[in-house]
Motif scaffolding. Structure first.
Motif, PDB file in Angstrom:
ATOM      1  N   LYS A  99       0.834  -1.203   0.000  1.00  0.00           N
ATOM      2  CA  LYS A  99       0.000   0.000   0.000  1.00  0.00           C
ATOM      3  C   LYS A  99       0.869   1.254   0.000  1.00  0.00           C
ATOM      4  O   LYS A  99       2.002   1.250   0.482  1.00  0.00           O
ATOM      5  CB  LYS A  99      -0.910   0.003   1.229  1.00  0.00           C
ATOM      6  CG  LYS A  99      -1.896  -1.144   1.267  1.00  0.00           C
ATOM      7  CD  LYS A  99      -2.762  -1.072   2.510  1.00  0.00           C
ATOM      8  CE  LYS A  99      -3.764  -2.218   2.553  1.00  0.00           C
ATOM      9  NZ  LYS A  99      -4.614  -2.164   3.768  1.00  0.00           N
ATOM     10  N   LYS A 100       0.305   2.331  -0.527  1.00  0.00           N
ATOM     11  CA  LYS A 100       1.010   3.603  -0.520  1.00  0.00           C
ATOM     12  C   LYS A 100       1.070   4.154   0.898  1.00  0.00           C
ATOM     13  O   LYS A 100       0.162   3.953   1.701  1.00  0.00           O
ATOM     14  CB  LYS A 100       0.317   4.597  -1.450  1.00  0.00           C
ATOM     15  CG  LYS A 100       0.435   4.235  -2.927  1.00  0.00           C
ATOM     16  CD  LYS A 100      -0.166   5.316  -3.812  1.00  0.00           C
ATOM     17  CE  LYS A 100       0.009   4.971  -5.279  1.00  0.00           C
ATOM     18  NZ  LYS A 100      -0.550   6.036  -6.165  1.00  0.00           N
ATOM     19  N   ASN A 102       0.570   6.362   3.886  1.00  0.00           N
ATOM     20  CA  ASN A 102      -0.390   7.372   4.331  1.00  0.00           C
ATOM     21  C   ASN A 102       0.394   8.484   5.012  1.00  0.00           C
ATOM     22  O   ASN A 102       0.920   8.315   6.121  1.00  0.00           O
ATOM     23  CB  ASN A 102      -1.398   6.747   5.294  1.00  0.00           C
ATOM     24  CG  ASN A 102      -2.423   7.745   5.795  1.00  0.00           C
ATOM     25  OD1 ASN A 102      -2.386   8.925   5.447  1.00  0.00           O
ATOM     26  ND2 ASN A 102      -3.355   7.278   6.619  1.00  0.00           N
ATOM     27  N   GLU A 142       8.361   2.901  -4.857  1.00  0.00           N
ATOM     28  CA  GLU A 142       7.276   2.279  -5.599  1.00  0.00           C
ATOM     29  C   GLU A 142       7.836   1.559  -6.824  1.00  0.00           C
ATOM     30  O   GLU A 142       8.474   2.161  -7.692  1.00  0.00           O
ATOM     31  CB  GLU A 142       6.263   3.337  -6.052  1.00  0.00           C
ATOM     32  CG  GLU A 142       5.032   2.756  -6.716  1.00  0.00           C
ATOM     33  CD  GLU A 142       3.991   3.807  -7.029  1.00  0.00           C
ATOM     34  OE1 GLU A 142       2.855   3.445  -7.330  1.00  0.00           O
ATOM     35  OE2 GLU A 142       4.329   5.013  -6.965  1.00  0.00           O
ATOM     36  N   SER A 166       5.155  -0.119   3.264  1.00  0.00           N
ATOM     37  CA  SER A 166       4.446   0.854   2.431  1.00  0.00           C
ATOM     38  C   SER A 166       5.406   1.402   1.386  1.00  0.00           C
ATOM     39  O   SER A 166       6.624   1.257   1.510  1.00  0.00           O
ATOM     40  CB  SER A 166       3.866   1.989   3.284  1.00  0.00           C
ATOM     41  OG  SER A 166       4.872   2.595   4.061  1.00  0.00           O
ATOM     42  N   ILE A 167       4.852   2.021   0.357  1.00  0.00           N
ATOM     43  CA  ILE A 167       5.666   2.527  -0.739  1.00  0.00           C
ATOM     44  C   ILE A 167       5.409   4.017  -0.947  1.00  0.00           C
ATOM     45  O   ILE A 167       4.352   4.534  -0.617  1.00  0.00           O
ATOM     46  CB  ILE A 167       5.384   1.762  -2.054  1.00  0.00           C
ATOM     47  CG1 ILE A 167       3.882   1.797  -2.380  1.00  0.00           C
ATOM     48  CG2 ILE A 167       5.887   0.331  -1.966  1.00  0.00           C
ATOM     49  CD1 ILE A 167       3.534   1.163  -3.714  1.00  0.00           C
ATOM     50  N   ILE A 168       6.425   4.685  -1.516  1.00  0.00           N
ATOM     51  CA  ILE A 168       6.286   6.092  -1.879  1.00  0.00           C
ATOM     52  C   ILE A 168       6.676   6.245  -3.350  1.00  0.00           C
ATOM     53  O   ILE A 168       7.511   5.504  -3.870  1.00  0.00           O
ATOM     54  CB  ILE A 168       7.168   7.016  -1.015  1.00  0.00           C
ATOM     55  CG1 ILE A 168       8.637   6.575  -1.068  1.00  0.00           C
ATOM     56  CG2 ILE A 168       6.653   7.054   0.409  1.00  0.00           C
ATOM     57  CD1 ILE A 168       9.580   7.531  -0.371  1.00  0.00           C
ATOM     58  N   ALA A 169       6.052   7.220  -4.013  1.00  0.00           N
ATOM     59  CA  ALA A 169       6.333   7.462  -5.428  1.00  0.00           C
ATOM     60  C   ALA A 169       7.583   8.301  -5.617  1.00  0.00           C
ATOM     61  O   ALA A 169       8.272   8.192  -6.641  1.00  0.00           O
ATOM     62  CB  ALA A 169       5.136   8.144  -6.084  1.00  0.00           C
ATOM     63  N   GLU A 173       7.446  12.836  -0.930  1.00  0.00           N
ATOM     64  CA  GLU A 173       6.432  12.243  -0.052  1.00  0.00           C
ATOM     65  C   GLU A 173       7.034  11.887   1.307  1.00  0.00           C
ATOM     66  O   GLU A 173       6.396  12.064   2.341  1.00  0.00           O
ATOM     67  CB  GLU A 173       5.822  11.004  -0.703  1.00  0.00           C
ATOM     68  CG  GLU A 173       4.957  11.304  -1.911  1.00  0.00           C
ATOM     69  CD  GLU A 173       4.275  10.074  -2.477  1.00  0.00           C
ATOM     70  OE1 GLU A 173       3.490  10.224  -3.412  1.00  0.00           O
ATOM     71  OE2 GLU A 173       4.532   8.955  -1.960  1.00  0.00           O
TER      72      GLU A 173
END
Length: 264
Positions: A99-100, A102, A142, A166-169, A173
């Motif tokens: 999931k991205k 939060n 990501e 979690s992932i970040i673009a 972020e």
């Protein structure tokens, strides 16, 4: 699926078992157990050597049946041919989807961003150490990790399925997450650093550990509150690999925050 349809069967694998192109093959007791315990809804078929008996295998089979996952028994020769070096057990399942991040989620404990890490073995090994040290969250770039899920899971000794991931673009972020969370951020660096031996970690902190190929970008390094280096015992001009650095920083954090220690 009802309980009867989730019962044991004895047959060879067929093409229909692999008809879902999104699935991957997990092998070995640790990997199969980790996926079944954490994502049983994503599991399709469990293959087991019908001649191998152990408490671990019995538990994995019962776990699959309890979650309505088909269990198929195979002879030792057949399972070795179909799934080489599987240790007598293999699982067809979907890879874990990440999931991205939060940006407004509450930060707690040790949070690590693994920057520029691309090798699945190093990623799995890093997560293994971070999870063991009590790391609460790992943030990744990501990208599509699905093809390498089985490798990462095996290298992590199952921690890939247990860790909060979690992932970040992009790096902006991560910087925004740091600002919104109002937590200190450190990075592993030898540019005007503080020695790890002289640094005390806050209970909640965000750390950046760079991969061997690309390291940490100047933007992220400038956004950090602290730059920390690991002192060496010999004259050695090279950086530690990512799994080693992750283990050193994570267990140093745990040393400074013994309330997070969980004795087995």
């Amino acid at each position: 699926m009802d309980e009867k349809k989730a019962s044991l069967s004895i047959r060879k694998p067929n093409k229909e078992d692999f008809s879902d192109s999104d699935t991957v093959i997990y092998t070995g007791g640790i990997s199969c157990k980790a996926v079944l315990e954490n994502r049983p809804q994503d599991c399709r078929i469990l293959y087991v050597n019908q001649d191998k008996r152990s408490k671990d295998f019995a538990y994995i089979i019962s776990l699959a049946k309890r979650n309505h996952v088909q269990v198929t028994l195979l002879g030792a020769r057949v399972i070795q041919e179909q799934f080489p070096n599987c240790g007598g057990i293999a699982l067809i399942a979907l890879p874990r989807k990440l999931k991205k991040l939060n940006l407004q989620s509450k930060a707690h404990g040790l949070i690590i961003y693994l920057s520029g890490l691309e090798d699945p073995y190093n990623l799995g090994s890093s997560i293994r150490s971070l999870y063991a040290a009590g790391c609460s969250q790992v943030i990744l770039n990501e990208r599509d990790w699905s093809w390498s899920n089985p490798v990462i899971l095996k290298a992590s000794a199952g921690a890939w399925e247990k860790m909060n991931l979690s992932i970040i673009a992009n790096e902006d972020e991560l910087i925004e997450f740091k600002k919104l969370s109002q937590i200190p951020m450190f990075c592993a660096s030898r540019k005007d650093p503080v020695s790890l031996f002289d640094y005390s970690f806050e209970p909640t902190v965000l750390g950046i550990i760079g991969g061997a190929l690309r390291g940490i970008s100047p933007k992220l390094e400038n956004a950090c509150d602290h730059r920390i280096c690991i002192p060496y015992g010999n004259d050695f001009r090279n950086a530690l690999d990512t799994p080693s650095a992750a283990a050193v920083f994570a267990f140093s954090w745990l040393r400074d925050n013994p309330d997070f220690v969980k004795l087995n």
